[in-house]
Structures are given as C-alpha cells and as structure tokens.
Design a protein around this motif. Sequence first.
Motif, PDB file in Angstrom:
ATOM      1  N   LYS A   1       0.835  -1.199   0.000  1.00  0.00           N
ATOM      2  CA  LYS A   1       0.000   0.000   0.000  1.00  0.00           C
ATOM      3  C   LYS A   1       0.873   1.253   0.000  1.00  0.00           C
ATOM      4  O   LYS A   1       1.846   1.356   0.740  1.00  0.00           O
ATOM      5  CB  LYS A   1      -0.899   0.003   1.237  1.00  0.00           C
ATOM      6  N   VAL A   2       0.505   2.187  -0.855  1.00  0.00           N
ATOM      7  CA  VAL A   2       1.231   3.459  -0.926  1.00  0.00           C
ATOM      8  C   VAL A   2       0.535   4.469  -0.018  1.00  0.00           C
ATOM      9  O   VAL A   2      -0.658   4.732  -0.174  1.00  0.00           O
ATOM     10  CB  VAL A   2       1.271   3.993  -2.375  1.00  0.00           C
ATOM     11  N   ASN A   3       1.285   5.005   0.920  1.00  0.00           N
ATOM     12  CA  ASN A   3       0.718   5.998   1.830  1.00  0.00           C
ATOM     13  C   ASN A   3       0.394   7.292   1.095  1.00  0.00           C
ATOM     14  O   ASN A   3       1.079   7.672   0.137  1.00  0.00           O
ATOM     15  CB  ASN A   3       1.702   6.316   2.959  1.00  0.00           C
ATOM     16  N   HIS A   4      -0.632   7.981   1.562  1.00  0.00           N
ATOM     17  CA  HIS A   4      -1.004   9.266   0.994  1.00  0.00           C
ATOM     18  C   HIS A   4       0.145  10.257   1.205  1.00  0.00           C
ATOM     19  O   HIS A   4       0.582  10.465   2.338  1.00  0.00           O
ATOM     20  CB  HIS A   4      -2.268   9.787   1.680  1.00  0.00           C
ATOM     21  N   PRO A   5       0.659  10.870   0.130  1.00  0.00           N
ATOM     22  CA  PRO A   5       1.795  11.790   0.287  1.00  0.00           C
ATOM     23  C   PRO A   5       1.483  12.927   1.262  1.00  0.00           C
ATOM     24  O   PRO A   5       0.428  13.557   1.178  1.00  0.00           O
ATOM     25  CB  PRO A   5       1.996  12.336  -1.142  1.00  0.00           C
TER      26      PRO A   5
ATOM     27  N   GLU B   1      13.460  19.187  -1.891  1.00  0.00           N
ATOM     28  CA  GLU B   1      13.430  18.630  -0.530  1.00  0.00           C
ATOM     29  C   GLU B   1      12.120  17.880  -0.294  1.00  0.00           C
ATOM     30  O   GLU B   1      12.110  16.838   0.377  1.00  0.00           O
ATOM     31  CB  GLU B   1      13.603  19.753   0.495  1.00  0.00           C
ATOM     32  N   LEU B   2      11.017  18.392  -0.846  1.00  0.00           N
ATOM     33  CA  LEU B   2       9.742  17.677  -0.719  1.00  0.00           C
ATOM     34  C   LEU B   2       9.771  16.368  -1.499  1.00  0.00           C
ATOM     35  O   LEU B   2       9.348  15.326  -0.995  1.00  0.00           O
ATOM     36  CB  LEU B   2       8.600  18.547  -1.234  1.00  0.00           C
ATOM     37  N   GLU B   3      10.259  16.420  -2.736  1.00  0.00           N
ATOM     38  CA  GLU B   3      10.269  15.216  -3.573  1.00  0.00           C
ATOM     39  C   GLU B   3      11.119  14.104  -2.961  1.00  0.00           C
ATOM     40  O   GLU B   3      10.826  12.918  -3.149  1.00  0.00           O
ATOM     41  CB  GLU B   3      10.764  15.571  -4.978  1.00  0.00           C
ATOM     42  N   ALA B   4      12.160  14.499  -2.239  1.00  0.00           N
ATOM     43  CA  ALA B   4      13.026  13.498  -1.594  1.00  0.00           C
ATOM     44  C   ALA B   4      12.270  12.704  -0.536  1.00  0.00           C
ATOM     45  O   ALA B   4      12.651  11.569  -0.216  1.00  0.00           O
ATOM     46  CB  ALA B   4      14.234  14.184  -0.970  1.00  0.00           C
ATOM     47  N   LEU B   5      11.195  13.266   0.008  1.00  0.00           N
ATOM     48  CA  LEU B   5      10.428  12.587   1.062  1.00  0.00           C
ATOM     49  C   LEU B   5       9.628  11.406   0.519  1.00  0.00           C
ATOM     50  O   LEU B   5       9.163  10.577   1.292  1.00  0.00           O
ATOM     51  CB  LEU B   5       9.464  13.571   1.730  1.00  0.00           C
ATOM     52  N   PHE B   6       9.462  11.323  -0.814  1.00  0.00           N
ATOM     53  CA  PHE B   6       8.591  10.295  -1.386  1.00  0.00           C
ATOM     54  C   PHE B   6       9.352   9.085  -1.913  1.00  0.00           C
ATOM     55  O   PHE B   6       8.739   8.171  -2.469  1.00  0.00           O
ATOM     56  CB  PHE B   6       7.746  10.901  -2.518  1.00  0.00           C
ATOM     57  N   THR B   7      10.656   9.082  -1.742  1.00  0.00           N
ATOM     58  CA  THR B   7      11.465   7.988  -2.298  1.00  0.00           C
ATOM     59  C   THR B   7      11.032   6.634  -1.754  1.00  0.00           C
ATOM     60  O   THR B   7      10.925   5.657  -2.504  1.00  0.00           O
ATOM     61  CB  THR B   7      12.958   8.234  -2.004  1.00  0.00           C
ATOM     62  N   LYS B   8      10.753   6.561  -0.455  1.00  0.00           N
ATOM     63  CA  LYS B   8      10.333   5.292   0.150  1.00  0.00           C
ATOM     64  C   LYS B   8       9.033   4.785  -0.458  1.00  0.00           C
ATOM     65  O   LYS B   8       8.871   3.573  -0.693  1.00  0.00           O
ATOM     66  CB  LYS B   8      10.166   5.454   1.669  1.00  0.00           C
ATOM     67  N   GLU B   9       8.094   5.688  -0.701  1.00  0.00           N
ATOM     68  CA  GLU B   9       6.825   5.285  -1.312  1.00  0.00           C
ATOM     69  C   GLU B   9       7.046   4.799  -2.741  1.00  0.00           C
ATOM     70  O   GLU B   9       6.462   3.802  -3.167  1.00  0.00           O
ATOM     71  CB  GLU B   9       5.836   6.455  -1.306  1.00  0.00           C
ATOM     72  N   LEU B  10       7.893   5.502  -3.487  1.00  0.00           N
ATOM     73  CA  LEU B  10       8.139   5.134  -4.881  1.00  0.00           C
ATOM     74  C   LEU B  10       8.845   3.793  -4.988  1.00  0.00           C
ATOM     75  O   LEU B  10       8.628   3.039  -5.949  1.00  0.00           O
ATOM     76  CB  LEU B  10       8.966   6.226  -5.565  1.00  0.00           C
ATOM     77  N   GLU B  11       9.685   3.479  -4.004  1.00  0.00           N
ATOM     78  CA  GLU B  11      10.390   2.191  -4.018  1.00  0.00           C
ATOM     79  C   GLU B  11       9.436   1.013  -3.868  1.00  0.00           C
ATOM     80  O   GLU B  11       9.772  -0.116  -4.224  1.00  0.00           O
ATOM     81  CB  GLU B  11      11.446   2.162  -2.910  1.00  0.00           C
ATOM     82  N   LYS B  12       8.238   1.272  -3.350  1.00  0.00           N
ATOM     83  CA  LYS B  12       7.235   0.206  -3.239  1.00  0.00           C
ATOM     84  C   LYS B  12       6.696  -0.176  -4.622  1.00  0.00           C
ATOM     85  O   LYS B  12       6.226  -1.300  -4.819  1.00  0.00           O
ATOM     86  CB  LYS B  12       6.064   0.671  -2.364  1.00  0.00           C
TER      87      LYS B  12
END
Length: 371
Positions: A177-181, A223-234
């Motif tokens: 499941k991808v968390n809501h950004p 800096e914001l986009e870097a926060l989503f790397t974990k979600e994208l790796e899913k």
Amino acid sequence: VHTFRYDTGLHYDRYLREVIDFLEKDQHFREKLHNTDMEDIKQGKLAKELDFVSHHVRTKLDELKRQEVNRLRTLIKAKQDIEGGNAVDHQALLKQFEYLNHMNPHTFEVEDLDRLIKSATKDLENYDKERHEEFKRYEMMKEHDRREHLKTLNDEERKKEEEHYEEMRKKHADHPKVNHPGSENQLKEVWEEADGLDPEDFDPKTFFNLHDTNGDGFFDEQELEALFTKELEKIYDPTNEEDDMVEMEEERLRMREHVMNEVDTNKDRLVSMGEFLVATKKKEFLEPDSWETLEQNQAYTDAEMREFEEHLAQQEQDLNQRAVDLQKQRTELERQQEQLNAQKIELQQAVEHMERLKSQKVDGLPEVHGE
C-alpha cells in the motif's frame, strides 16, 4: 525561450543553453544523436535515449533546476528582510536579476519583489505543466509502439504478447500500500525507515528540521520530492527492466504537487515550517484518503490517443509525400541535366562542323599573283 523570459523574468535562456552544453558533453548521447536518422526521430527513439544520459549529467541538470528555485528563495528572503525593517543588499539582488532593466536601478521595493516572486512561481508552474504534457506524449508513443509491434505478429504470437503485457501490468500493480503523500503515516515511515527513529517519538518540528537539508527554514520542491522515495520504491525497482523510471518521476511529481497544493497556503512554491506545522494538525494529515497511483490514472484519454495517432499518421503521410515530391524533383533535375548534356553535345558538334567548313574554305582558296 523568449516567451519564458518575457513572462517570468527567470534565466531560462541561460538555463537551456547550459542544459544543451551538458547534453553535448555526454559521449553516449552525442554518439546516438550522430547515428540517428529521420526514421528513428519520427518513431521517438532519440527521445528514449535521454533516459541513458550519464549520472553526472543528470546530477548537473538537477542542480540547474535547483538554481532556479534558489532565486525564488532569495526573493522571498529579501521581502522578509524589508518587511522586518532589516537592510537588504540591493546590489547583490540586482546582480542576480540584472537583465530586468525595468527595475529601479537603486533599490527593490516590496511590490517589486512581489512581482518577481509571482513571475517566478508562474514559471515553475509552467515547467511542471510542460513536464506533464511531455509525459503524456511519452506514454502515448509507448502505447503506439506497442500497437505497431502487435501488427507485425501472427495471431498466436499476438496472443502471447498480449498475455505477457497483462501479466506485467498485474505484477506492477501488485505492490504494498502506498501511503497518501504528506500524511502522518507517510512521514512516519520516512522518520522510521530513512531517519532510523522511533515512530512513537515522531515530532513534526524535528522532522521538518531534519529534512530541511539546507537549513533555510523552507521545504523547496527538491526537498519535498526526496520525502517520497520510500513510497516510490514500493512501486518501482530500478533494477527491473519492466519498471519505467520515467513513470516513477511522473509519480514523484504528482506527489509533490499534491502536497504543495495542500500545504503551501501562500502559493510561493516553498513550504515554511509554519505552513507545515499547521498542515500536521488537519484531518487530512491524520486520516487521509487512499492515494491513487499512476496505474489507476491513465495519463491520456481514448480521444487524446486517437488524436495522437492521427497526428502521427498525418506526419508519416506528409513525410512520404515529401519523399515523393523530392523524388519527382530529382527525376526532373536528372531529365534537365540529360537535356543540357544533349544540347552541349549538339553545340560541340556544331562548333566542330563550323571549324571543318572554315578549314575547307581556307584550303580551297586560289593562289593570288601580283601584277
């Protein structure tokens, strides 16, 4: 380039020249460009080669984009200083924006800065819109190529190819499941897995300071986009050739835009700590809706795909007609050349004939005797 410069006042003419310079320095891309013919360009093969631009060049291009964001940050900082009664180094500002000759040569007023900030944010917004359009064209070309490939197969091969395609789509959609950004769950996952901290100790203010990597008190786009790397790796695995990294970056862009729309209340394309902390108290932060990923949102409509393919067909027809016209021109030129050659031979023969007549006339003259 000139349109961007007129509308926004940012250094896009210089920026684009630097991008081109760095692409030309990349040996792989330069060789591909040299070896690409018109048919490859028509089929979009050259554009795909941009995916292979070396890491050094990619990093430098990212840095060029960051410079544009830094100019925006400089303007906002200057505005805060003026409003707070602090001195502002006007000459330093003028040096960064020296091409704006309509500005007051001695000082920046708050309204001047507001105008520049508005122009800068509009420019970055246009940049995002163009990226979305480029992605849509990329996806339609990808589907077009797939359909064209199917046409070259027999019934059995086509059936196997379609089955494989559906299997890969299902495999790609089968992910955690991808968390809501921007939600608490999403940020807590970064706090725990990337920062190595206890999720029970999650503190928004500490989180902000940890990920404000340059320590300026704002989250910028990168800096914001870097926060989503974990979600994208899913969803995406760079080592899996079935996973499209172009799609991954579009997903990252969608996530960043969503968070900006929710959190950036003054619409200056930067998230201050105050804006961030206010957002963490909202219901959407604690109880967000589910996030729909790209595979649940086709980038284009059926009508857009039909229009795209009609445009490609028209382009191909135009190219073919151009080739026919060029062949006709070549045939006509060859005919004219043959005609000229024939005329040249006739002229040479006429000259030779005249020379012979002249020679015979001279040889046939009677001797003249003096009295």
